[in-house]
Write a protein that holds these residues in place. Structure first.
Motif, mmCIF file in Angstrom:
data_model
loop_
_atom_site.group_PDB
_atom_site.id
_atom_site.type_symbol
_atom_site.label_atom_id
_atom_site.label_comp_id
_atom_site.label_asym_id
_atom_site.label_seq_id
_atom_site.Cartn_x
_atom_site.Cartn_y
_atom_site.Cartn_z
ATOM 1 N N TRP A 87 0.825 -1.198 0.000
ATOM 2 C CA TRP A 87 0.000 0.000 0.000
ATOM 3 C C TRP A 87 0.867 1.259 0.000
ATOM 4 O O TRP A 87 0.527 2.259 -0.645
ATOM 5 N N PHE A 88 1.976 1.212 0.740
ATOM 6 C CA PHE A 88 2.866 2.375 0.808
ATOM 7 C C PHE A 88 3.429 2.702 -0.571
ATOM 8 O O PHE A 88 3.421 3.869 -0.997
ATOM 9 N N PHE A 89 3.896 1.692 -1.303
ATOM 10 C CA PHE A 89 4.450 1.930 -2.635
ATOM 11 C C PHE A 89 3.359 2.167 -3.683
ATOM 12 O O PHE A 89 3.613 2.808 -4.705
ATOM 13 N N PHE A 90 2.151 1.652 -3.432
ATOM 14 C CA PHE A 90 1.018 1.895 -4.324
ATOM 15 C C PHE A 90 0.608 3.368 -4.333
ATOM 16 O O PHE A 90 0.121 3.888 -5.348
ATOM 17 N N MET A 91 0.852 4.030 -3.199
ATOM 18 C CA MET A 91 0.441 5.423 -3.059
ATOM 19 C C MET A 91 1.135 6.344 -4.066
ATOM 20 O O MET A 91 0.515 7.245 -4.635
ATOM 21 N N ALA A 121 -4.932 7.628 2.290
ATOM 22 C CA ALA A 121 -5.775 7.129 3.388
ATOM 23 C C ALA A 121 -5.716 5.611 3.485
ATOM 24 O O ALA A 121 -5.679 5.047 4.588
ATOM 25 N N GLY A 122 -5.700 4.933 2.330
ATOM 26 C CA GLY A 122 -5.597 3.477 2.348
ATOM 27 C C GLY A 122 -4.301 3.003 2.974
ATOM 28 O O GLY A 122 -4.287 2.056 3.771
ATOM 29 N N SER A 123 -3.202 3.659 2.615
ATOM 30 C CA SER A 123 -1.910 3.302 3.198
ATOM 31 C C SER A 123 -1.909 3.560 4.707
ATOM 32 O O SER A 123 -1.419 2.740 5.498
ATOM 33 N N PHE A 124 -2.480 4.690 5.107
ATOM 34 C CA PHE A 124 -2.517 5.056 6.516
ATOM 35 C C PHE A 124 -3.339 4.057 7.333
ATOM 36 O O PHE A 124 -2.909 3.587 8.394
ATOM 37 N N THR A 125 -4.543 3.737 6.841
ATOM 38 C CA THR A 125 -5.399 2.806 7.588
ATOM 39 C C THR A 125 -4.805 1.400 7.631
ATOM 40 O O THR A 125 -4.973 0.682 8.628
ATOM 41 N N GLU A 126 -4.112 1.001 6.560
ATOM 42 C CA GLU A 126 -3.477 -0.326 6.564
ATOM 43 C C GLU A 126 -2.397 -0.413 7.637
ATOM 44 O O GLU A 126 -2.299 -1.421 8.355
ATOM 45 N N GLY A 175 -12.432 -8.245 15.471
ATOM 46 C CA GLY A 175 -13.462 -7.611 14.645
ATOM 47 C C GLY A 175 -13.096 -6.188 14.287
ATOM 48 O O GLY A 175 -13.302 -5.743 13.148
ATOM 49 N N LEU A 176 -12.506 -5.443 15.219
ATOM 50 C CA LEU A 176 -12.069 -4.074 14.947
ATOM 51 C C LEU A 176 -11.006 -4.051 13.866
ATOM 52 O O LEU A 176 -11.095 -3.293 12.886
ATOM 53 N N VAL A 177 -9.979 -4.906 14.015
ATOM 54 C CA VAL A 177 -8.897 -4.951 13.035
ATOM 55 C C VAL A 177 -9.419 -5.415 11.671
ATOM 56 O O VAL A 177 -9.017 -4.892 10.619
ATOM 57 N N SER A 178 -10.316 -6.388 11.680
ATOM 58 C CA SER A 178 -10.845 -6.909 10.415
ATOM 59 C C SER A 178 -11.637 -5.861 9.655
ATOM 60 O O SER A 178 -11.539 -5.764 8.422
ATOM 61 N N GLU A 184 -9.929 -1.208 3.294
ATOM 62 C CA GLU A 184 -9.011 -0.973 2.181
ATOM 63 C C GLU A 184 -9.631 -1.386 0.849
ATOM 64 O O GLU A 184 -9.332 -0.786 -0.191
ATOM 65 N N TRP A 185 -10.518 -2.390 0.874
ATOM 66 C CA TRP A 185 -11.144 -2.823 -0.378
ATOM 67 C C TRP A 185 -12.170 -1.813 -0.863
ATOM 68 O O TRP A 185 -12.338 -1.627 -2.080
ATOM 69 N N ILE A 186 -12.842 -1.131 0.063
ATOM 70 C CA ILE A 186 -13.736 -0.036 -0.337
ATOM 71 C C ILE A 186 -12.920 1.093 -0.956
ATOM 72 O O ILE A 186 -13.313 1.696 -1.973
#
Length: 304
Positions: A87-91, A121-126, A175-178, A184-186
């Protein structure tokens, strides 16, 4: 009007220049998701699984579950860290792509800002979900291996209330982590959809050769698959046995083939698109200078 690339220059760019971040992100997505899918296969096929016993919080069954989790936790943790790096390199290529499609920040600004912000945001949340998982897994493993979970009422009661309490805590934290992981898929669904819309505009208004129609259609298909992956992640928490086999196949194709393929193809196109954008901007500057010099000449002639 952009200056067209010569055929030899275009061919050289096409075959020798590939965006390194795209390729690295694609490889990391493949490696991380391969590990994650391997873990899911082992989880699905674990021989002691019994849903009725699990929801009854049977202490002996819970201990078997924790033996399985502790044994396979390194694989799940490694998969999560590799995906976070992906995700970091995808950004970076997503931000570069949004800059190119916006023609240097001049066109459709809000749409392209959204692409860049969502990628960050995706990289951050991951990374947040990885740190949450590392913290909770270290604490729960310590509880399962070193703390007294058998005798809480008296020293010899063997009530095993501790195991039930540990499992309830694990269900809540997992459940929180999941849900953070599934988010990230959204984000990917929205990113791929916005990129598809922007590339469609680019092909219609700017240039139809830089980004191929098939690659753009693949991006839209990947967006829909990411939405299904979000459903698969949520359904792992409830009804996993009935839904798991269907989700496994389309999720594997999306994670191991479609997303890396889209990224690698993007990596082949980004250098060409960057050169075309630079040429277009250079042509616009040249035209403005020529107009300025012509206006200056006409004003000078008029004064005489």
């Amino acid at each position: 009007v952009p200056v067209p690339l010569q055929y030899t220059q275009y061919s050289t760019l096409h075959f020798t220049m590939v965006n390194f971040m795209c390729v690295l992100s694609a490889l990391l997505f493949m490696a991380g998701n391969a590990l994650l899918i391997t873990y899911y296969v082992r989880e699905f096929n674990r021989p002691h699984f019994d849903y009725e016993t699990y929801v009854a919080l049977d202490p002996e069954y819970i201990q078997q579950e924790w033996d399985f989790r502790i044994e396979h936790r390194p694989k799940y943790l490694a998969a999560g860290i590799i995906n976070a790096l992906a995700w970091f390199f995808f950004m970076f290529p997503m931000i570069q792509l949004s800059w190119i499609l916006s023609q240097g920040g001049a066109k459709w600004i809000s749409l392209h800002i959204a692409i860049g912000v969502l990628a960050m945001a995706g990289s951050f949340t991951e990374w947040i979900s990885r740190f949450l998982y590392i913290g909770t897994s270290m604490a729960t493993e310590l509880l399962a291996t070193q703390f007294n979970l058998d005798n809480w009422i008296t020293d010899t009661s063997n009530d095993q209330i501790g195991w039930r309490s540990l499992e309830v805590t694990h269900i809540v934290t997992y459940g929180l982590v999941s849900f953070i992981d599934s988010f990230e898929w959204i984000i990917l669904f929205v990113i791929f959809t916005l990129v598809h819309i922007s590339v469609k505009r680019w092909r219609r208004n700017i240039d139809s050769t830089t980004f191929g129609a098939c690659w753009n259609a693949l991006g839209l298909f990947v967006a829909l698959m990411c939405l299904l992956d979000f459903v698969a992640e949520i359904m792992r928490l409830e009804g996993f046995r009935s839904f798991g086999q269907i989700a496994f196949w389309y999720s594997s194709v999306n994670r191991l083939l479609l997303i890396p393929l889209w990224l690698i193809l993007l990596g082949c196109r980004l250098p060409v698109a960057s050169v075309k954008l630079n040429q277009q901007q250079h042509a616009m500057v040249t035209q403005q200078q020529q107009r300025g010099s012509m206006n200056g000449s006409s004003n000078g002639a008029g004064s005489h």
